[in-house]
Design an enzyme around this catalytic site. Structure first.
Site, PDB file in Angstrom:
ATOM      1  CE  LYS A  66      -4.233  -1.815   2.108  1.00  0.00           C
ATOM      2  NZ  LYS A  66      -5.197  -1.678   3.205  1.00  0.00           N
ATOM      3  CG  ASP A 102      -8.239   0.743   3.490  1.00  0.00           C
ATOM      4  OD1 ASP A 102      -9.135  -0.024   3.110  1.00  0.00           O
ATOM      5  OD2 ASP A 102      -7.027   0.465   3.424  1.00  0.00           O
TER       6      ASP A 102
HETATM    7  P1  NAP Z   1       0.352  -3.526   9.330  1.00  0.00           P
HETATM    8  O1  NAP Z   1       0.665  -2.292   8.565  1.00  0.00           O
HETATM    9  O2  NAP Z   1       1.256  -4.707   9.222  1.00  0.00           O
HETATM   10  O3  NAP Z   1       0.206  -3.099  10.880  1.00  0.00           O
HETATM   11  C1  NAP Z   1      -0.115  -4.044  11.849  1.00  0.00           C
HETATM   12  C2  NAP Z   1      -0.101  -3.358  13.224  1.00  0.00           C
HETATM   13  O4  NAP Z   1      -0.468  -4.361  14.172  1.00  0.00           O
HETATM   14  C3  NAP Z   1       1.250  -2.827  13.629  1.00  0.00           C
HETATM   15  O5  NAP Z   1       1.082  -1.635  14.343  1.00  0.00           O
HETATM   16  C4  NAP Z   1       1.788  -3.915  14.538  1.00  0.00           C
HETATM   17  O6  NAP Z   1       2.544  -3.441  15.612  1.00  0.00           O
HETATM   18  C5  NAP Z   1       0.542  -4.460  15.161  1.00  0.00           C
HETATM   19  N1  NAP Z   1       0.745  -5.843  15.561  1.00  0.00           N
HETATM   20  C6  NAP Z   1       1.176  -6.877  14.788  1.00  0.00           C
HETATM   21  N2  NAP Z   1       1.274  -7.997  15.515  1.00  0.00           N
HETATM   22  C7  NAP Z   1       0.921  -7.648  16.791  1.00  0.00           C
HETATM   23  C8  NAP Z   1       0.841  -8.360  18.010  1.00  0.00           C
HETATM   24  N3  NAP Z   1       1.155  -9.664  18.077  1.00  0.00           N
HETATM   25  N4  NAP Z   1       0.450  -7.691  19.121  1.00  0.00           N
HETATM   26  C9  NAP Z   1       0.138  -6.384  19.071  1.00  0.00           C
HETATM   27  N5  NAP Z   1       0.208  -5.645  17.932  1.00  0.00           N
HETATM   28  C10 NAP Z   1       0.591  -6.281  16.807  1.00  0.00           C
HETATM   29  O7  NAP Z   1      -1.086  -4.088   8.935  1.00  0.00           O
HETATM   30  P2  NAP Z   1      -2.378  -3.225   8.531  1.00  0.00           P
HETATM   31  O8  NAP Z   1      -2.441  -3.062   7.061  1.00  0.00           O
HETATM   32  O9  NAP Z   1      -2.392  -2.003   9.378  1.00  0.00           O
HETATM   33  O10 NAP Z   1      -3.556  -4.243   8.939  1.00  0.00           O
HETATM   34  C11 NAP Z   1      -3.889  -4.484  10.288  1.00  0.00           C
HETATM   35  C12 NAP Z   1      -5.098  -5.427  10.340  1.00  0.00           C
HETATM   36  O11 NAP Z   1      -6.232  -4.794   9.755  1.00  0.00           O
HETATM   37  C13 NAP Z   1      -4.886  -6.736   9.551  1.00  0.00           C
HETATM   38  O12 NAP Z   1      -5.489  -7.774  10.276  1.00  0.00           O
HETATM   39  C14 NAP Z   1      -5.635  -6.496   8.258  1.00  0.00           C
HETATM   40  O13 NAP Z   1      -6.099  -7.700   7.672  1.00  0.00           O
HETATM   41  C15 NAP Z   1      -6.799  -5.645   8.759  1.00  0.00           C
HETATM   42  N6  NAP Z   1      -7.376  -4.784   7.714  1.00  0.00           N
HETATM   43  C16 NAP Z   1      -8.708  -4.925   7.463  1.00  0.00           C
HETATM   44  C17 NAP Z   1      -9.309  -4.103   6.530  1.00  0.00           C
HETATM   45  C18 NAP Z   1     -10.769  -4.259   6.272  1.00  0.00           C
HETATM   46  O14 NAP Z   1     -11.268  -3.746   5.265  1.00  0.00           O
HETATM   47  N7  NAP Z   1     -11.498  -4.911   7.145  1.00  0.00           N
HETATM   48  C19 NAP Z   1      -8.567  -3.144   5.827  1.00  0.00           C
HETATM   49  C20 NAP Z   1      -7.209  -3.030   6.108  1.00  0.00           C
HETATM   50  C21 NAP Z   1      -6.619  -3.872   7.062  1.00  0.00           C
HETATM   51  P3  NAP Z   1       4.027  -2.871  15.501  1.00  0.00           P
HETATM   52  O15 NAP Z   1       3.876  -1.502  14.950  1.00  0.00           O
HETATM   53  O16 NAP Z   1       4.490  -2.900  16.896  1.00  0.00           O
HETATM   54  O17 NAP Z   1       4.758  -3.826  14.583  1.00  0.00           O
END
Ligand code: NAP
Length: 278
Positions: A66, A102
């Site tokens: 992204k 989003d």
């Molecule tokens: P990302 O950029 O990889 O960010 C993930 C975040 O979660 C980071 O801040 C990370 O922390 C934190 N994290 C990862 N593992 C963790 C753990 N074990 N304990 C606590 N925090 C943890 O991913 P993203 O794109 O933001 O997506 C996040 C979630 O939203 C995913 O599950 C994705 O599938 C979902 N999502 C859903 C939609 C929808 O339309 N429903 C849209 C977008 C995303 P750190 O910063 O400390 O590494």
């Protein structure tokens, strides 16, 4: 005219977008195609060049591309610039233009729950999705606080919603007070999905206000976060609502038509049920 659409990411096999968008296209009477392509990071640049050469009408972009896709596009919408992420690309004339649906997708899911206006909100997670959520909360008149594992990353995400936005780590003693005052709590981490199923970012004994709403970005089954929120009597939505809303907005950018959200939901639920049966 038949056009082509796609979603690119890595991994991509789990994506509900092909089923959801194909259902919306059929419902709109369009014989367009929407396919999923697994694109590793090293192949991003040549894949975008190929989609451009082959005349794709547009495509969705998901993890991990992204942010990386931005320099490969000709222009981007100001909202995508503000969030620093593109999840939808549209070909207009010969140009590829980046959008972020989003933010408005999350806002639509939030407004369906009708959270108390002008209240604080807590966002768990500091990644790309959290930035979109923060901006949507701020634009909705709420006061978000970001909670992350790393304070610098949380602060960096918080800046999207303005310099005054708070950031803290899970062990911050102020977290309990912020949660108790919150009008919305959001899980923007992957906790609850895949190998992290059964885990939630919400501290087990957290006190939450009666009118608070809870939004999980994770979808595909009831998560621990959703269960915790329901047990406290909160109004709750899972990630499917945001997925459908952001997809419907992308559909309109490509086709100029309104997407049938009910049809998209039915298509997603069919895939989720089929996978659960396997
Ligand atoms: P990302 O950029 O990889 O960010 C993930 C975040 O979660 C980071 O801040 C990370 O922390 C934190 N994290 C990862 N593992 C963790 C753990 N074990 N304990 C606590 N925090 C943890 O991913 P993203 O794109 O933001 O997506 C996040 C979630 O939203 C995913 O599950 C994705 O599938 C979902 N999502 C859903 C939609 C929808 O339309 N429903 C849209 C977008 C995303 P750190 O910063 O400390 O590494």
């Amino acid at each position: 005219m038949s056009e082509r659409l796609a979603v690119i990411g890595d991994p991509i096999a789990h994506s509900l977008s092909p089923a959801m968008q194909t259902a919306a296209l059929r419902r709109a009477g369009l014989a367009w195609s929407y396919t999923a392509e697994r694109v590793p990071a090293l192949a991003l640049s040549r894949t975008v060049a190929r989609l451009r050469d082959e005349g794709f009408r547009g495509f969705n972009v998901t993890i991990p591309h992204k942010a990386a896709i931005r320099p490969l596009l000709d222009r981007e919408d100001p909202l995508a610039t503000r969030v620093g992420a593109v999840n939808t690309v549209v070909r207009e004339g010969g140009e590829l233009i980046g959008y972020n649906t989003d933010v408005d997708g999350f806002a639509a899911a939030l407004h369906r729950l009708d959270p108390p206006p002008g209240t604080p909100a807590v966002v768990f997670g500091a990644g790309g999705a959290a930035r979109a959520v923060l901006l949507a909360l701020m634009q909705s008149g709420m006061w978000p606080t970001v909670v992350g594992r790393d304070l610098d990353r949380a602060r960096s995400a918080a800046r999207v919603a303005g310099a005054a936005t708070r950031a803290m780590t899970y062990d911050d003693p102020a977290l309990a007070g912020v949660l108790a005052a919150a009008g919305a709590v959001v899980n923007a981490t992957p906790l609850g999905m895949g190998r992290l199923a059964g885990r939630s970012p919400l501290p087990p004994g957290a006190a939450l206000a009666g009118g608070c709403v809870a939004i999980d970005l994770v979808y595909g089954g009831e998560t621990a976060f959703v269960r915790q929120a329901r047990a406290r009597g909160l109004r709750v939505t899972d990630g499917l609502q945001m997925l459908i809303e952001q997809g419907a907005l992308a559909f309109t950018l490509w086709t100029g038509l309104e997407a049938d959200r009910d049809e998209m939901r039915r298509a997603c639920l069919r895939v989720i049920q089929d996978r659960a049966a396997c």
